[in-house]
Scaffold this active site. Structure first.
Site: not given
Length: 534
Positions: A300, A311, A325
C-alpha cells in the site's frame, strides 16, 4: 421487545442499509442494459436476504449470535466478493483502526506477548508509565486489577491495561529471581505509537531508518529522524513488513526524497476523477545515495513510496517483490461505532504502473499467504512502463526490486530455538546476575553459559549446530540482552547492524549513487534537446 431482539433487528436493518448503500455506489453510471431490473433486482435480493436470515434465526440447531452472523459473516462475505481489501469494521476493530491511524492510545506503554503459556512483558517503551514504574522485559503478568490472567489471551490482557488517561491500573508481576509477586500501581497516560521505531547512523555519515507503517505522525517522525541523523552521505530506508496506512503520510514521506514538483502517485476509479499527488517541498537538494529495502510484506502506502523512488531513479529498490496492494480504500464511518472500508480507486506510480496484484479467481487465503506465482517473477502479460531514465518496469504485480534478494530460510535448529523462546528466556536469566554495559560483547564465557542454559531448559542442540549458526546466535543473544538492559530500540539496533540484507544494502549504496547520477544526466539532456521518443 427484548434487548437481543432489538439488537438483531438493528443488525438486519443495518445490512439492508449497507447493501442499499453499495447498490447506490455501484449503480451509478452503469449501462441499464448491463443491469436488467435495476432497483427491482436490488429489492428482490434484499428480500431474499431477510427471508434467509429469518429462517436461520428460527430454525438453526443452536441460538444464532446476531453479531457473528452479520458482522463476521454476511457483510464481510458480501464485500469479499468485490475484492480482497474492501472490509467491514465492527466496533472493536474500528476502534483499533482509528487508534492505529492516530498513532497513539491510552495505556501503560509496553508490548506484551505469549511466552511459555503465560502473558509476558516483551518490552516497556522508554519513558512510558510502565518503564518509569520499573516493569521489565520477561516479567510475567499474573493479574490485572485483581483479575488473574490464567486462560486470558494476549489481546484480553492488553485490553485490560488500556484505559482513560489518568486512571490507575494495578498489575501483579512474577519476576525471575524474586520470591513473591510484585505489585505495581501504574497511572495510564497517552502512549505514542511510533511508526519510525528505529533510526541511527549505521556507519559514519550513513543513516538507517525503519518505518513500521504510515499513521498520522509518520511524516513528522521521518523529518525529525532525518534531522537528528544530520548531514547524510547515504541512507538505507527500510520498508520491510510495512503494511502501509494513510496515503497522505506516504506522499509526505516520498516528498522528502524527490525534487519539488515530481509526481509521487495518482489514483482514479470508475466514479472518482484522477487525482495526482506531487512533491510540494522536495528534498532541498539533499540527493544522497538511497537504498530502499522491501519484501513481500511491503504494501500500500509503502509501495507508493518505493514506486515513486524507483520510477524517478532516485534510489535502488532491494529485496523481494512487494505485496501488490494498489486499491484505494475510502473509510466510511457508520452507526453503532462501525465502519466500511470500500475500494473506490486504483493507485498508479509516476510512470503509470498499476500497483495492484491480480486477485481474479484467487481465494482470500491464497491471495494473502500463497505467493508461489509471485516467486516466479514472471513478466508475461504485464504492462510495460519506463522510469525517468528509460529503464523498463512492469506493472500489475507490486514493485519489482532492482536488486532481488531471496528471503533467508531458517534452519530447523533456528526454528527450535525460537519456538522455545531460548534467546528471550536466556536474556531474562542472564540479567538476574549480570549488569551489562553497552560495550557488552558475546564471548566464550557467555556461549558456555548459554549452552548450560539450553541443557537446563531441555532445548535440543548439537555443537555443530551452534558452530554453523554462530553469528545468528550471537546477534540474537546480544539483541535480547540489550532489550532487557537498555530498551527495545537498542535491541533493534543490534539486530539491524547484523542483518544480512542491511549489510547488502550498505554495499549497494555506490550503485544507488550511480543510478541517480546517470538518471539526472539523461533527464537533463532530454530537457535540453527536447522530447525524445522512448
Amino acid at each position: 421487545m427484548a434487548r437481543s431482539s432489538r439488537r438483531t433487528l438493528f443488525l438486519v436493518v443495518f445490512v439492508l442499509i449497507t447493501c442499499g448503500f453499495l447498490g447506490m455506489v455501484f449503480g451509478q453510471k452503469i449501462n441499464p442494459a448491463a443491469a436488467p431490473g435495476g432497483d427491482a433486482d436490488v429489492r428482490d435480493s434484499l428480500r431474499q436476504f431477510t427471508d434467509v436470515y429469518s429462517l436461520v434465526e428460527q430454525n438453526y440447531a443452536e441460538p444464532v449470535n446476531a453479531d457473528k452472523a452479520i458482522y463476521n459473516g454476511a457483510i464481510p462475505g458480501m464485500l469479499h466478493v468485490l475484492d480482497p481489501h474492501s472490509n467491514f469494521f465492527d466496533p472493536k476493530s474500528y476502534a483499533l483502526l482509528r487508534e492505529d491511524q492516530r498513532g497513539k492510545y491510552y495505556g501503560v506503554g509496553m508490548t506484551v506477548g505469549p511466552r511459555n503459556n503465560k502473558v509476558i512483558v516483551i518490552a516497556p517503551f522508554a519513558g512510558t508509565p510502565a518503564y518509569r514504574a520499573g516493569i521489565r522485559p520477561g516479567d510475567i503478568i499474573v493479574a490485572v486489577d485483581g483479575k488473574p490472567t490464567d486462560n486470558m489471551s494476549t489481546s484480553d490482557v492488553a485490553d485490560l491495561l488500556k484505559g482513560p488517561k489518568g486512571t490507575t491500573v494495578h498489575i501483579t508481576i512474577l519476576r525471575e529471581g524474586t520470591d513473591k509477586p510484585l505489585e505495581f500501581a501504574v497511572v495510564r497516560d497517552e502512549i505514542p505509537r511510533y511508526s519510525v521505531d528505529l533510526h541511527f547512523l549505521i556507519k559514519p555519515g550513513i543513516g538507517y531508518l525503519h518505518i513500521t507503517g504510515f499513521n498520522e505522525t509518520t511524516e513528522k517522525e521521518v523529518s525529525e529522524a532525518l534531522d537528528q541523523m544530520g548531514d547524510l552521505k547515504g541512507l538505507i530506508l527500510d520498508l520491510r513488513q510495512n503494511p502501509g496506512g494513510l496515503l497522505s503520510e506516504g506522499v509526505g514521506v516520498a516528498d522528502k526524497f524527490l525534487r519539488k514538483g515530481q509526481l509521487i502517485v495518482s489514483h482514479h476509479g470508475r466514479n472518482s476523477p484522477e487525482k495526482r499527488y506531487t512533491a510540494s517541498h522536495g528534498d532541498g537538494g539533499k540527493e544522497y545515495p538511497l537504498v530502499v529495502l522491501v519484501n513481500r510484506g511491503t504494501a500500500s502506502a509503502a509501495e507508493i513510496v518505493a514506486g515513486a523512488i524507483q520510477d524517478h531513479d532516485r534510489g535502488l529498490i532491494v529485496g523481494e517483490t512487494t505485496f501488490g496492494k494498489g486499491l484505494v480504500q475510502t473509510v466510511y464511518p457508520l452507526s453503532e461505532n462501525t465502519g466500511l472500508a470500500l475500494t473506490t480507486a486504483h493507485y498508479y506510480t509516476p510512470s503509470g504502473r498499476l500497483i495492484q496484484r491480480d486477485y481474479a479467481n484467487v481465494s482470500l487465503y491464497d491471495y494473502y499467504f500463497d505467493r508461489e506465482e509471485d516467486s516466479k517473477n514472471t513478466t508475461a502479460n504485464r504492462e510495460v512502463k519506463l522510469t525517468d531514465s528509460g529503464r523498463t518496469m512492469y506493472g500489475g504485480g507490486g514493485i519489482t526490486p532492482d536488486v532481488p534478494i531471496a528471503p533467508i530460510k531458517s534452519t530447523p535448529f533456528q526454528d527450535s530455538l525460537l519456538q522455545h523462546y531460548a534467546f528471550f528466556n536466556y536474556a531474562k536469566h542472564y540479567m538476574v546476575t549480570h549488569h551489562p554495559t553497552k560495550n557488552f560483547e558475546f564471548d566464550d564465557i557467555v556461549l558456555q553459559d548459554f549452552r548450560k542454559f539450553l541443557d537446563s531448559e531441555k532445548v535440543p542442540f548439537t555443537e555443530a549446530e551452534l558452530f554453523q549458526n554462530n553469528d545468528w546466535v550471537r546477534s540474537n543473544i546480544k539483541s535480547e540482552i540489550f532489550v532487557n538492559a537498555f530498551g527495545q530500540e537498542e535491541g533493534l539496533k543490534v539486530k539491524a547492524e547484523a542483518d544480512p540484507e542491511v549489510l547488502k544494502a550498505l554495499d549497494l549504496l555506490p550503485q544507488a549513487k550511480q543510478l541517480a547520477e546517470k538518471a539526472r544526466q539523461i533527464v537533463a539532456q532530454r530537457t535540453s534537446t527536447g522530447p525524445l521518443s522512448r
